[in-house]
Scaffold this motif. Structure first.
Motif, short mmCIF file in Angstrom:
data_model
loop_
_atom_site.label_atom_id
_atom_site.label_comp_id
_atom_site.label_asym_id
_atom_site.label_seq_id
_atom_site.Cartn_x
_atom_site.Cartn_y
_atom_site.Cartn_z
N ARG A 104 35.98 33.44 38.86
CA ARG A 104 34.59 33.77 39.18
C ARG A 104 33.63 32.66 38.77
O ARG A 104 32.43 32.75 39.03
N ARG A 105 34.17 31.62 38.15
CA ARG A 105 33.36 30.49 37.69
C ARG A 105 33.93 29.18 38.26
O ARG A 105 34.12 28.21 37.55
N LEU A 106 34.20 29.17 39.55
CA LEU A 106 34.85 28.01 40.16
C LEU A 106 34.00 26.75 40.06
O LEU A 106 34.54 25.65 39.90
N THR A 107 32.69 26.88 40.15
CA THR A 107 31.85 25.68 40.10
C THR A 107 31.94 24.99 38.74
O THR A 107 31.67 23.79 38.63
N ASP A 108 32.32 25.73 37.70
CA ASP A 108 32.45 25.13 36.37
C ASP A 108 33.57 24.10 36.33
O ASP A 108 33.62 23.28 35.40
N ALA A 126 36.39 43.29 41.29
CA ALA A 126 35.48 44.39 41.56
C ALA A 126 34.44 43.94 42.58
O ALA A 126 34.12 42.74 42.67
N PRO A 127 33.90 44.84 43.37
CA PRO A 127 32.90 44.45 44.37
C PRO A 127 31.75 43.62 43.80
O PRO A 127 31.28 42.69 44.46
N ASP A 128 31.32 43.91 42.58
CA ASP A 128 30.22 43.16 41.99
C ASP A 128 30.60 41.72 41.66
O ASP A 128 29.71 40.86 41.51
N ASP A 129 31.90 41.44 41.53
CA ASP A 129 32.35 40.08 41.21
C ASP A 129 32.60 39.23 42.46
O ASP A 129 32.75 38.01 42.35
N ARG A 130 32.66 39.85 43.61
CA ARG A 130 33.04 39.12 44.82
C ARG A 130 32.01 38.08 45.25
O ARG A 130 32.40 36.98 45.70
N PRO A 131 30.71 38.34 45.13
CA PRO A 131 29.75 37.28 45.53
C PRO A 131 29.89 36.00 44.71
O PRO A 131 29.77 34.90 45.27
N ALA A 132 30.14 36.11 43.41
CA ALA A 132 30.32 34.92 42.59
C ALA A 132 31.54 34.14 43.03
O ALA A 132 31.52 32.90 43.08
N PHE A 133 32.59 34.86 43.39
CA PHE A 133 33.81 34.19 43.82
C PHE A 133 33.62 33.51 45.17
O PHE A 133 33.94 32.32 45.34
N SER A 134 33.09 34.22 46.15
CA SER A 134 32.91 33.63 47.48
C SER A 134 31.91 32.49 47.44
O SER A 134 32.10 31.46 48.11
N PRO A 164 45.36 47.05 42.48
CA PRO A 164 44.51 46.26 43.37
C PRO A 164 43.74 47.15 44.35
O PRO A 164 44.19 48.23 44.74
N TYR A 165 42.58 46.65 44.76
CA TYR A 165 41.82 47.32 45.81
C TYR A 165 42.58 47.20 47.12
O TYR A 165 43.12 46.14 47.44
N ARG A 166 42.60 48.28 47.89
CA ARG A 166 43.12 48.24 49.26
C ARG A 166 41.95 47.81 50.15
O ARG A 166 40.98 48.56 50.29
N LEU A 167 42.02 46.65 50.74
CA LEU A 167 40.88 46.06 51.44
C LEU A 167 40.97 46.26 52.95
O LEU A 167 42.03 46.06 53.55
N SER A 168 39.86 46.63 53.54
CA SER A 168 39.76 46.72 54.99
C SER A 168 39.27 45.39 55.54
O SER A 168 38.79 44.52 54.80
N ARG A 169 39.38 45.25 56.86
CA ARG A 169 38.80 44.06 57.49
C ARG A 169 37.31 43.96 57.18
O ARG A 169 36.78 42.88 56.95
N THR A 173 35.32 40.72 55.62
CA THR A 173 34.24 40.02 56.32
C THR A 173 32.93 40.14 55.56
O THR A 173 32.16 39.18 55.47
N GLY A 174 32.67 41.32 54.97
CA GLY A 174 31.43 41.50 54.24
C GLY A 174 31.36 40.65 52.99
O GLY A 174 30.30 40.13 52.63
N ALA A 175 32.49 40.49 52.31
CA ALA A 175 32.51 39.74 51.06
C ALA A 175 32.27 38.25 51.26
O ALA A 175 31.74 37.57 50.36
N PHE A 176 32.67 37.71 52.41
CA PHE A 176 32.58 36.26 52.62
C PHE A 176 31.49 35.86 53.61
O PHE A 176 31.34 34.67 53.90
N GLU A 177 30.74 36.83 54.11
CA GLU A 177 29.67 36.52 55.06
C GLU A 177 28.67 35.57 54.43
O GLU A 177 28.19 35.78 53.31
N GLY A 178 28.36 34.50 55.14
CA GLY A 178 27.41 33.51 54.64
C GLY A 178 28.03 32.45 53.76
O GLY A 178 27.36 31.46 53.42
N ALA A 179 29.29 32.63 53.35
CA ALA A 179 29.95 31.66 52.49
C ALA A 179 31.02 30.87 53.24
O ALA A 179 31.06 29.64 53.18
N LEU A 180 31.88 31.59 53.97
CA LEU A 180 32.96 30.95 54.73
C LEU A 180 33.07 31.60 56.09
O LEU A 180 32.74 32.77 56.26
#
Length: 209
Positions: A104-108, A126-134, A164-169, A173-180
């Protein structure tokens, strides 16, 4: 470069201490070889340049890439797994850098990469951690370079246990929108030691535009 035991960063909190403890014995996702879905990528030639393996575990995918002659870094918060990865690299005579680092701290890391591999890391976030990762992926990937992810699918039945979370399409797509840019979300399988059928999964390919 010779693999060295990665020091634990005392400033990095480990919210997944239970995951690290699981490496005291062989966990079911450690199959002693690369996942077939990622081995296919390696054989197709799409894994290129400087490679980062996030949530590298005991290093099978990082070692696979090093065997292709690529410059590879693996990161994980499970110190026990990293020690095993370093031992594997030394025994196999390949050069891989393994770091105790929070994905979650890739830029470091202060570095940029051409390919990022993720076998089973994103579906733990967790969903709250996904924006930092993407967002971190967007920063560390060079433009036009790619991220490949293997994760649990919502087609896999719930086990009734925490995991693990069972992830839908839509989740992906929602987690990475605007990033990749998402190039493909394909049905795949995660091999495990407990069940020869494996886990229903998605293999996802994305590009940093």
């Amino acid at each position: 470069m010779t693999a060295q035991p990665p020091p634990e960063d005392p400033e990095v909190p480990n919210p997944w201490q239970e995951l690290d403890d699981l490496y005291a014995v062989r966990p079911p996702w450690e199959i002693g070889r690369p996942q077939p879905a990622f081995l296919d990528l390696a054989r197709s030639g799409v894994i290129r340049g400087r490679v980062l393996d996030v949530g590298c575990g005991t290093g099978e995918h990082a070692l696979m890439c090093a065997g292709l002659g690529l410059d590879v870094t693996g990161i994980d918060l499970a110190a026990t797994a990293l020690r095993t990865a370093v031992d594997k690299a030394q025994r196999r005579g390949v050069a891989v850098r393994f770091l105790h680092h929070d994905a979650r701290r890739l830029t470091d890391l202060g570095e940029r990469f051409d390919t990022v591999l993720d076998s089973g890391l994103f579906h733990l976030l967790a969903p709250d951690d996904r924006p930092a990762f993407s967002g971190g992926l967007h920063e560390i990937l060079r433009p036009g370079r790619r991220y490949f992810m293997l994760c649990f699918s919502d087609r896999e039945p719930e086990s009734g246990r925490r995991g693990p979370y069972r992830l839908s399409r839509h989740d992906i797509t929602g987690a990475f929108e605007g990033a990749l840019r998402i190039d493909a979300v394909e049905p795949a399988t995660i091999d495990i030691t407990l069940d020869e059928v494996g886990i229903r999964a998605w293999r996802v390919a994305m590009t940093r535009t």
